[in-house]
Structures are given as C-alpha cells and as structure tokens.
Design a protein around this motif. Structure first.
Motif, mmCIF file in Angstrom:
data_model
loop_
_atom_site.group_PDB
_atom_site.id
_atom_site.type_symbol
_atom_site.label_atom_id
_atom_site.label_comp_id
_atom_site.label_asym_id
_atom_site.label_seq_id
_atom_site.Cartn_x
_atom_site.Cartn_y
_atom_site.Cartn_z
ATOM 1 N N GLU A 30 19.055 32.671 6.779
ATOM 2 C CA GLU A 30 17.554 32.654 6.443
ATOM 3 C C GLU A 30 17.272 31.754 5.539
ATOM 4 O O GLU A 30 16.313 30.947 5.496
ATOM 5 C CB GLU A 30 16.985 34.215 6.086
ATOM 6 C CG GLU A 30 15.518 34.090 5.940
ATOM 7 C CD GLU A 30 14.798 35.383 5.736
ATOM 8 O OE1 GLU A 30 15.711 36.419 5.548
ATOM 9 O OE2 GLU A 30 13.731 35.523 5.951
ATOM 10 N N PHE A 34 14.938 28.392 6.094
ATOM 11 C CA PHE A 34 13.739 28.313 5.435
ATOM 12 C C PHE A 34 13.490 26.997 4.273
ATOM 13 O O PHE A 34 12.756 26.075 4.325
ATOM 14 C CB PHE A 34 13.435 29.489 4.465
ATOM 15 C CG PHE A 34 12.254 29.491 3.744
ATOM 16 C CD1 PHE A 34 11.052 30.152 4.358
ATOM 17 C CD2 PHE A 34 11.866 28.754 2.367
ATOM 18 C CE1 PHE A 34 9.750 30.123 3.551
ATOM 19 C CE2 PHE A 34 10.792 28.788 1.676
ATOM 20 C CZ PHE A 34 9.731 29.387 2.223
ATOM 21 N N LYS A 36 15.460 24.275 4.758
ATOM 22 C CA LYS A 36 15.500 23.026 5.825
ATOM 23 C C LYS A 36 13.798 22.633 6.111
ATOM 24 O O LYS A 36 13.527 21.509 6.184
ATOM 25 C CB LYS A 36 16.296 23.382 6.838
ATOM 26 C CG LYS A 36 17.632 23.087 6.521
ATOM 27 C CD LYS A 36 18.498 22.942 8.021
ATOM 28 C CE LYS A 36 20.063 22.541 7.644
ATOM 29 N NZ LYS A 36 21.066 23.010 8.866
ATOM 30 N N GLN A 37 13.279 23.849 6.282
ATOM 31 C CA GLN A 37 11.923 23.608 6.959
ATOM 32 C C GLN A 37 10.823 23.183 5.475
ATOM 33 O O GLN A 37 9.917 22.476 5.512
ATOM 34 C CB GLN A 37 11.294 24.829 7.514
ATOM 35 C CG GLN A 37 10.004 24.449 8.372
ATOM 36 C CD GLN A 37 9.770 25.551 9.115
ATOM 37 O OE1 GLN A 37 10.359 26.613 9.348
ATOM 38 N NE2 GLN A 37 8.627 25.456 10.036
ATOM 39 N N TYR A 38 11.038 23.914 4.367
ATOM 40 C CA TYR A 38 10.009 23.648 3.462
ATOM 41 C C TYR A 38 10.647 23.179 1.958
ATOM 42 O O TYR A 38 9.694 22.937 1.095
ATOM 43 C CB TYR A 38 9.500 25.173 3.206
ATOM 44 C CG TYR A 38 8.563 25.696 4.458
ATOM 45 C CD1 TYR A 38 7.521 24.939 4.785
ATOM 46 C CD2 TYR A 38 8.924 26.820 5.091
ATOM 47 C CE1 TYR A 38 6.874 25.022 6.155
ATOM 48 C CE2 TYR A 38 8.147 26.940 6.186
ATOM 49 C CZ TYR A 38 6.962 26.237 6.588
ATOM 50 O OH TYR A 38 6.242 26.618 7.896
ATOM 51 N N TRP A 63 10.408 30.055 -3.067
ATOM 52 C CA TRP A 63 9.239 30.127 -2.190
ATOM 53 C C TRP A 63 9.553 31.263 -1.104
ATOM 54 O O TRP A 63 8.777 31.797 -0.560
ATOM 55 C CB TRP A 63 8.609 28.990 -1.659
ATOM 56 C CG TRP A 63 8.250 28.191 -2.794
ATOM 57 C CD1 TRP A 63 8.948 26.886 -3.490
ATOM 58 C CD2 TRP A 63 7.078 28.126 -3.534
ATOM 59 N NE1 TRP A 63 8.136 26.301 -4.317
ATOM 60 C CE2 TRP A 63 6.917 27.283 -4.615
ATOM 61 C CE3 TRP A 63 6.108 29.213 -3.762
ATOM 62 C CZ2 TRP A 63 6.155 27.100 -5.734
ATOM 63 C CZ3 TRP A 63 5.301 29.028 -4.634
ATOM 64 C CH2 TRP A 63 5.072 28.082 -5.769
ATOM 65 N N LEU A 64 11.149 31.210 -0.813
ATOM 66 C CA LEU A 64 11.327 32.101 0.200
ATOM 67 C C LEU A 64 11.275 33.698 -0.473
ATOM 68 O O LEU A 64 10.922 34.457 0.092
ATOM 69 C CB LEU A 64 12.709 32.051 0.576
ATOM 70 C CG LEU A 64 13.479 32.923 1.668
ATOM 71 C CD1 LEU A 64 12.602 33.237 2.865
ATOM 72 C CD2 LEU A 64 14.931 32.619 2.122
ATOM 73 N N ALA A 67 8.021 34.786 -0.325
ATOM 74 C CA ALA A 67 7.594 35.085 0.968
ATOM 75 C C ALA A 67 8.064 36.463 1.392
ATOM 76 O O ALA A 67 7.424 37.174 2.044
ATOM 77 C CB ALA A 67 7.847 33.990 1.930
#
Lengths: 151, 151
Positions: A30, A34, A36-38, A63-64, A67
């Motif tokens: 996870e 996360f 890689k995307q953001y 930021w994860l 979240a």
C-alpha cells in the motif's frame, strides 16, 4: 444523512471528550502503490534505495498516513453530522512504516457555537495517529463543522 | 539522490521565488475510488445522494486534493533536495469537483538556516491549488527541510 444509533451532536459533547478507533495495518504494497500514484519519491517507492535516504528505509508518504487517519476517523467518530474539515494542521514526528498497525485517538479541544446560526458551530479536535508500539506517526489539529441534533 | 539539471538548493533561492506546475484533470472515477478507500462519506462516493449534502454535489475528499497537490509538487519543484515535510497547514476554501483541471503555484515565504547544521535549513512555502477557472481548492502552508548544494 448518517443514521447511527447513539450519535452525538453539538451540545451533547464537551471539551475533553475523546474516542479511539479500530486498527489498520499498513503494508509495503500500500505504501508503494499510494506513492507511485501521488508522491513518487524514491524513499516512498523503492525499499532498497530508501535505505540511503533521510528516512533510512521505506517510509510511507505523509499523505497516505493522513488518508488512513481519515479512514479510521470516518469509521470511529461518534458524531451524527458529517465530517467536513475547515482547516487542518498536520505534523509527522516519525514516518509510518510497513507493518505499522495504526489507530487514532481523537479528543475535542474546543467548541465554538456560531453566533449567527444557533444550530451550528466549530469543533476543534486533536487526532493522534500511533502504531502498535505507541510511536506517534501523525498529530492533527482539525477544525470541523458541527451541528446540533435536528428537531 | 535527485539528479535534475538546474536544480536549486538552499542558498540559491530567496523569499518570493515561485514555480508553477503542469495541470492534472480530476475525474469522477478518481474521486469515488479514493473516497471508497480512504474517506467513505456519501458526498465523496455517491453523486446522487451528494446533491442533498453540504456540498450540493459530488465533492472530492480534501485528502485527494492534498494527494494530487503532492503529485504536482513532486513533478514541479525545482529543488535538488528531496521533499520532506515537517509541518503543514491546510485549508479548503471550496471542494475539488469532477472535471477540475488543477495546477499548483508554490512560493517561498520564509527561509531559516539551521544554527547547528550550516548545510541545512527550513523553508516555509505556500502552495495554492486552483482549477481552470481560478477557483482556489486548497491553500497549504508547509515547512520543508532544505539543504545546500553538496560539495
């Protein structure tokens, strides 16, 4: 819109009241997905290269952590009203790591009723995100909109 | 670890310097997918029910806006050092909507060199996230670790 038994509304809670969430386990998968995307910085995406970084190993994006805190917040909050954040302050004393089992504890720090709208107010809450070893991963001060129980 | 041409380091930038990112289009699919995973409130996950909410329509989780801001930040920042946030303040004057084409503008607001570590300092930056109509979706004040150019 929320239909909770025993929901708490503004006027039914006070400064010092608190609640604790269930736990959530953070995996390496996870953290990497996360990031890689953001937040594609190598210490969030590459466990090997991360060893030479400031974090000395794979670290979750802050930021994860935020979240996941929100996920636990939605599941654990006792309020009858929706959670709409107005203003947030975040600190990350240490990074979330793979294998962390996180929980949050939220405490009401201040309640200010609106002068113009008697059914409305602003709650200031502090949410501490910790892992299973009691290491603090995030401290949040959050101002949220609160409402009194609908008549 | 970053290998950028023309990278800027502490001591090579000053208060008032700024940079602007490319754009990023936010879709309904991404808003719903993110919210289902991390912020499952109906006004973030259900376009129909959201019409009766505080937001009067599907609204992005503020944490997705923050994550997209970070994606744009990683891609647009000119710094030679990694982006490690120490402390963040966020405000969401209006919610991100499906169809928003976001960009960020970041400005250096303050630079404080460390007294004990001459190659280190804290930059305070302000990042404004706006859509294509110049509507402000997020305002961030962020303290980040900065380093001078390695010798």
């Amino acid at each position: 819109m929320k239909m909770k038994d025993n929901a708490i509304w503004l006027g039914e809670c006070e400064v010092g009241d608190s609640y604790v969430s269930d736990t959530y386990e953070v995996t390496e998968e996870e953290i990497i997905a996360f990031a890689k995307q953001y937040d594609p910085q190598y210490f969030h995406t590459d466990p090997e290269k991360a060893k030479d970084s400031f974090f000395k190993g794979l670290a979750s994006s802050g930021w994860l952590t935020a979240a996941i805190m929100m996920k636990l917040q939605v599941a654990s909050n006792p309020f009858g009203f929706d959670l709409v954040g107005v203003e947030v302050k975040l600190e990350w004393p240490s990074p979330t790591r793979a294998g962390d089992i996180l929980h949050i504890r939220t405490e009401i720090k201040d309640i200010k009723m609106s002068r113009s709208k008697p059914n409305q107010g602003i709650l200031t809450v502090e949410t501490i995100t910790k892992n299973q070893k009691d290491e603090v991963r995030m401290v949040m001060q959050n101002k949220i909109l609160g409402f009194t129980r609908p008549k």
